[in-house]
Design a protein around this motif. Structure first.
Motif, PDB file in Angstrom:
ATOM      1  N   PRO A 149       0.821  -1.216   0.000  1.00  0.00           N
ATOM      2  CA  PRO A 149       0.000   0.000   0.000  1.00  0.00           C
ATOM      3  C   PRO A 149       0.851   1.261   0.000  1.00  0.00           C
ATOM      4  CG  PRO A 149      -0.081  -1.098   2.148  1.00  0.00           C
ATOM      5  CD  PRO A 149       0.647  -2.010   1.226  1.00  0.00           C
ATOM      6  N   VAL A 150       0.411   2.262  -0.766  1.00  0.00           N
ATOM      7  CA  VAL A 150       1.115   3.548  -0.804  1.00  0.00           C
ATOM      8  C   VAL A 150       0.207   4.726  -0.462  1.00  0.00           C
ATOM      9  CG1 VAL A 150       2.863   2.779  -2.452  1.00  0.00           C
ATOM     10  CG2 VAL A 150       0.751   3.808  -3.308  1.00  0.00           C
ATOM     11  N   LEU A 151      -1.105   4.543  -0.545  1.00  0.00           N
ATOM     12  CA  LEU A 151      -2.019   5.655  -0.272  1.00  0.00           C
ATOM     13  C   LEU A 151      -3.316   5.116   0.301  1.00  0.00           C
ATOM     14  CD1 LEU A 151      -2.898   8.680  -0.589  1.00  0.00           C
ATOM     15  CD2 LEU A 151      -3.702   8.065  -2.884  1.00  0.00           C
ATOM     16  N   ALA A 152      -3.739   5.691   1.420  1.00  0.00           N
ATOM     17  CA  ALA A 152      -5.063   5.426   1.984  1.00  0.00           C
ATOM     18  C   ALA A 152      -5.843   6.727   1.940  1.00  0.00           C
ATOM     19  CB  ALA A 152      -4.956   4.926   3.421  1.00  0.00           C
ATOM     20  N   ILE A 153      -7.056   6.678   1.387  1.00  0.00           N
ATOM     21  CA  ILE A 153      -7.803   7.905   1.198  1.00  0.00           C
ATOM     22  C   ILE A 153      -9.310   7.624   1.251  1.00  0.00           C
ATOM     23  CG2 ILE A 153      -7.798   7.708  -1.327  1.00  0.00           C
ATOM     24  CD1 ILE A 153      -7.451  10.991   0.758  1.00  0.00           C
ATOM     25  N   GLY A 154     -10.064   8.615   1.635  1.00  0.00           N
ATOM     26  CA  GLY A 154     -11.516   8.555   1.641  1.00  0.00           C
ATOM     27  C   GLY A 154     -12.043   9.907   2.077  1.00  0.00           C
ATOM     28  N   SER A 155     -13.368  10.067   2.032  1.00  0.00           N
ATOM     29  CA  SER A 155     -13.955  11.369   2.336  1.00  0.00           C
ATOM     30  C   SER A 155     -15.427  11.214   2.663  1.00  0.00           C
ATOM     31  CB  SER A 155     -13.814  12.304   1.127  1.00  0.00           C
ATOM     32  OG  SER A 155     -14.443  13.551   1.365  1.00  0.00           O
ATOM     33  N   PRO A 156     -16.002  12.144   3.424  1.00  0.00           N
ATOM     34  CA  PRO A 156     -17.456  12.288   3.444  1.00  0.00           C
ATOM     35  C   PRO A 156     -17.912  13.056   2.213  1.00  0.00           C
ATOM     36  CG  PRO A 156     -16.484  13.914   4.880  1.00  0.00           C
ATOM     37  CD  PRO A 156     -15.343  13.071   4.349  1.00  0.00           C
TER      38      PRO A 156
ATOM     39  N   PHE B 236     -21.286  27.321  -8.363  1.00  0.00           N
ATOM     40  CA  PHE B 236     -20.286  27.274  -7.294  1.00  0.00           C
ATOM     41  C   PHE B 236     -20.927  26.881  -5.972  1.00  0.00           C
ATOM     42  CE2 PHE B 236     -18.263  29.823 -10.509  1.00  0.00           C
ATOM     43  CZ  PHE B 236     -16.960  29.360 -10.482  1.00  0.00           C
ATOM     44  N   ARG B 237     -20.131  26.204  -5.150  1.00  0.00           N
ATOM     45  CA  ARG B 237     -20.579  25.715  -3.859  1.00  0.00           C
ATOM     46  C   ARG B 237     -19.495  25.983  -2.827  1.00  0.00           C
ATOM     47  NH1 ARG B 237     -20.983  19.678  -2.905  1.00  0.00           N
ATOM     48  NH2 ARG B 237     -20.321  20.388  -0.858  1.00  0.00           N
ATOM     49  N   GLY B 238     -19.766  25.644  -1.585  1.00  0.00           N
ATOM     50  CA  GLY B 238     -18.744  25.716  -0.555  1.00  0.00           C
ATOM     51  C   GLY B 238     -17.832  24.505  -0.660  1.00  0.00           C
ATOM     52  N   GLY B 239     -17.282  24.078   0.457  1.00  0.00           N
ATOM     53  CA  GLY B 239     -16.340  22.963   0.440  1.00  0.00           C
ATOM     54  C   GLY B 239     -16.983  21.659  -0.002  1.00  0.00           C
ATOM     55  N   GLN B 240     -16.216  20.862  -0.716  1.00  0.00           N
ATOM     56  CA  GLN B 240     -16.662  19.540  -1.158  1.00  0.00           C
ATOM     57  C   GLN B 240     -15.860  18.476  -0.422  1.00  0.00           C
ATOM     58  OE1 GLN B 240     -17.022  18.709  -5.462  1.00  0.00           O
ATOM     59  NE2 GLN B 240     -15.933  16.776  -5.108  1.00  0.00           N
ATOM     60  N   GLY B 241     -16.527  17.752   0.464  1.00  0.00           N
ATOM     61  CA  GLY B 241     -15.879  16.656   1.158  1.00  0.00           C
ATOM     62  C   GLY B 241     -14.930  17.113   2.248  1.00  0.00           C
ATOM     63  N   SER B 242     -14.236  16.146   2.806  1.00  0.00           N
ATOM     64  CA  SER B 242     -13.281  16.394   3.880  1.00  0.00           C
ATOM     65  C   SER B 242     -12.352  15.179   3.943  1.00  0.00           C
ATOM     66  CB  SER B 242     -14.020  16.592   5.202  1.00  0.00           C
ATOM     67  OG  SER B 242     -13.115  16.894   6.232  1.00  0.00           O
ATOM     68  N   ALA B 243     -11.436  15.115   3.002  1.00  0.00           N
ATOM     69  CA  ALA B 243     -10.623  13.914   2.804  1.00  0.00           C
ATOM     70  C   ALA B 243      -9.563  13.764   3.901  1.00  0.00           C
ATOM     71  CB  ALA B 243      -9.944  13.954   1.439  1.00  0.00           C
ATOM     72  N   MET B 244      -9.324  12.520   4.275  1.00  0.00           N
ATOM     73  CA  MET B 244      -8.311  12.193   5.272  1.00  0.00           C
ATOM     74  C   MET B 244      -7.375  11.147   4.654  1.00  0.00           C
ATOM     75  SD  MET B 244      -9.177  13.957   7.996  1.00  0.00           S
ATOM     76  CE  MET B 244     -10.470  15.215   7.800  1.00  0.00           C
ATOM     77  N   GLY B 245      -6.102  11.488   4.477  1.00  0.00           N
ATOM     78  CA  GLY B 245      -5.234  10.590   3.731  1.00  0.00           C
ATOM     79  C   GLY B 245      -3.854  10.398   4.316  1.00  0.00           C
ATOM     80  N   ILE B 246      -3.260   9.256   3.966  1.00  0.00           N
ATOM     81  CA  ILE B 246      -1.881   8.944   4.353  1.00  0.00           C
ATOM     82  C   ILE B 246      -1.156   8.433   3.112  1.00  0.00           C
ATOM     83  CG2 ILE B 246      -0.357   7.537   5.799  1.00  0.00           C
ATOM     84  CD1 ILE B 246      -2.701   7.240   7.771  1.00  0.00           C
ATOM     85  N   TYR B 247       0.023   8.995   2.858  1.00  0.00           N
ATOM     86  CA  TYR B 247       0.884   8.522   1.776  1.00  0.00           C
ATOM     87  C   TYR B 247       2.091   7.817   2.384  1.00  0.00           C
ATOM     88  CZ  TYR B 247       3.844   8.376  -2.353  1.00  0.00           C
ATOM     89  OH  TYR B 247       4.642   7.941  -3.383  1.00  0.00           O
ATOM     90  N   ILE B 248       2.394   6.630   1.886  1.00  0.00           N
ATOM     91  CA  ILE B 248       3.523   5.843   2.388  1.00  0.00           C
ATOM     92  C   ILE B 248       4.673   5.983   1.394  1.00  0.00           C
ATOM     93  CG2 ILE B 248       4.300   3.557   3.113  1.00  0.00           C
ATOM     94  CD1 ILE B 248       1.296   2.829   3.449  1.00  0.00           C
TER      95      ILE B 248
END
Length: 550
Positions: free
Chosen positions: A443-450, A515-527
């Motif tokens: 694994p090199v990247l874990a990612i996801g978002s609301p 146009f909108r406000g923020g899209q999502g809120s991603a939380m990620g780790i790069y290895i």
């Protein structure tokens, strides 16, 4: 080392990135104490059920994707499920209309929760530390309390004004003395939730789905006209299943299979985009955004037409939708200088249903490189806003993700197609997309978002920013985002995500922009395998998010 912003936090031995700093700190402490990635994920999830009640939960459900450093890959589906008494017309009045918004509000909107069963199953199969140790930090946070934050103020003030006695337990749980709003920084304790967590700590899965907690849930449902019974709770089982697998420019992509639509859609889009030189186009140039939009349009059309709970839709064409050959067919229909029109002939077949954007994601990597990507939700922010008497936790309103009126589809977003009609014990369709990117079996990247339906496109853009545009994980997450979902046929842009010149060129190709406000809120780790370091980034779109490593 902790982080927030565009500069990622480095760590050597382990990292947790979540939407609440206390949840990240709990997970990091488990890693430092010898726990593995699954242990830390379990502890973080329970901690967020205490500290992030808008989305962290034990009364909701979600998905977990796992990639071990040894190459083992699996996923766990703990999506909520319709109760046994559910039926396709349960929300309709005598005129065939939705009654009192009952698919989103009130006890009929609550699906059988899956979170505790999913965390229990993942721990039993892959965990290392004793289950009881993983619950203890959450119990202490609930008993001793922690500082209330600004992020809760709107919810608390709304709850304070609620007069329906059905919400009395919610007032007891969230308001000071059941009536006053906690000010930011004031210590908030949750004694009833602590008792519920202690039952789960002592009895594992059965501490929620059987015994006192199950009785409390069933009694609450019976009292207020809900459907969930002790039989429904005892029968709930999480499912271990193979994730969707694809490849992109030499990387392996692992994401959630149905009842999540995320894995199928992201692999389909990456397959389409692999045939374009995105790096040469330039990040968020008009041409680049045009190509992204066309890939999104096609994948979301397929999502709406084909995907649902696999137990009720055994003939979903997943292999075709995720194939390189099908992507080539779709790619050949893209005009590089002119927007397509969303296919109106498919309109009466399917439409994308509304999904709340209030979900939460967190990513975990341990010192051995084992990686977890987990997304879970209550549906709306704070779910149904219903709290079980004496139990202290919020219930979801995920039944609203089913199609409420069989056979009726409208341009305003109502959908009545068969794959996602209510049925007993059926999982509702989801867009949650916990994803792990790997290279050479590691694994090199874990990612996801609301973000409801925007989740898939948010994850897509972070992956592209990392692989095609060479951004570090902080830059990849902070970059401006777009979203197109086939219908309605328009593209949303975060404010300032596109220059006026690029916007004009993009619109000249035939795209409609808003146009909108923020899209999502991603939380990620790069290895970073070469440096031997982990880099974590918590999206600044999350009020209390933080990456914490050591």
């Amino acid at each position: 080392m902790a982080q927030s912003g565009r500069i990622p936090a480095p760590a050597k031995n382990g990292m947790v990135v979540s939407s609440h700093y206390l949840g990240s700190e709990v997970g990091q402490a488990i890693l430092e104490d010898g726990g593995n990635a699954v242990d830390a994920a379990v502890a973080t999830a329970f901690a967020l059920a205490v500290t992030l009640p808008s989305a962290g939960n034990i009364g909701g459900g979600g998905f977990l994707v796992y990639h071990g450093n040894d190459g083992a890959v699996t996923s766990f589906n703990f999506r909520e499920r319709a109760p046994l008494a559910a039926h396709s017309e349960m929300y309709l009045d005598e005129n065939g209309e939705i009654k009192n918004n009952s698919n989103h509000a009130g006890p009929l909107a609550v699906g059988v929760p899956g979170t505790v069963a999913g965390l229990w199953m993942a721990h039993q199969k892959l965990g290392k530390k004793p289950w009881k140790e993983l619950l203890q930090p959450a119990i202490e946070l609930a008993e001793k309390g922690f500082p209330s934050t600004w992020a809760m103020q709107r919810f608390l003030k709304g709850l304070q004004e609620e007069e329906d006695p059905m919400y009395a337990a919610a007032k007891t749980a969230f308001l000071k003395n059941g009536k006053d709003v906690y000010t930011p920084g004031e210590t908030w304790k949750q004694p009833d939730l602590a008792k519920t967590l202690k039952r789960i700590q002592k009895e594992g899965r059965d501490g929620f789905y059987k015994g006192k907690t199950a009785r409390l849930i069933a009694d609450f449902m019976e009292k207020h006209g809900g459907m969930i019974t002790e039989t429904d709770l005892a029968a709930y089982e999480a499912v271990e299943q193979a994730p969707i697998h694809g490849t992109y420019r030499g990387y392996d992509i692992y994401a959630m299979a149905p009842p999540s639509s995320g894995g199928v859609a992201i692999v389909e889009m990456l397959n389409i985009l692999e045939g374009f030189n995105l790096q040469e186009m330039g990040h968020n140039s008009a041409l680049y955004l045009h190509v992204l939009t066309e890939a999104m349009r096609r994948a979301y059309a397929d999502r709406a037409e084909h995907l649902g709970d696999p137990a009720f839709n055994p003939d979903m064409p997943i292999e075709r939708l995720t194939s390189k050959e099908y992507a080539k067919e779709l790619r050949e229909t893209i005009d590089l200088f002119r927007a397509s029109e969303s296919d109106s002939s498919r309109f009466n077949k399917a439409l994308a249903m509304y999904e709340s954007e209030e979900t939460t994601h967190f990513s975990v990597v341990d010192g051995e490189g084992n990686t977890v990507s987990l997304t879970y939700t209550l549906e709306y922010s704070y779910g149904s806003r219903l709290v079980v008497d004496g139990a202290g936790f919020l219930l979801n309103n995920e039944m609203g993700d089913f199609n409420p009126i069989p056979g009726r589809t409208t341009r305003r977003g109502l959908i009545g197609t068969p794959p996602n009609i209510v049925a007993p014990r059926k999982n509702m369709l989801s867009s949650m997309t916990p994803t792990i990117v790997a290279k050479d079996g590691k694994p090199v990247l874990a990612i996801g978002s609301p973000g409801g339906r925007t989740i898939i496109n948010t994850v897509l853009q972070v992956v592209l920013n990392t692989i095609d545009h060479g951004m570090n994980i902080g830059q990849a997450i902070e970059a401006g985002r777009i979203h197109h979902q086939w219908l309605p046929d328009r593209t949303s842009f975060e404010q300032f995500a596109i220059s006026p010149d690029s916007q004009k060129l993009y619109e000249m190709m035939g795209h409609e922009v808003y146009f909108r406000g923020g899209q999502g809120s991603a939380m990620g780790i790069y290895i970073d395998r070469e440096e031997g370091l982990l880099y974590g980034a918590a999206d600044s779109r999350a009020f209390d998010g933080k990456a914490v490593g050591y």
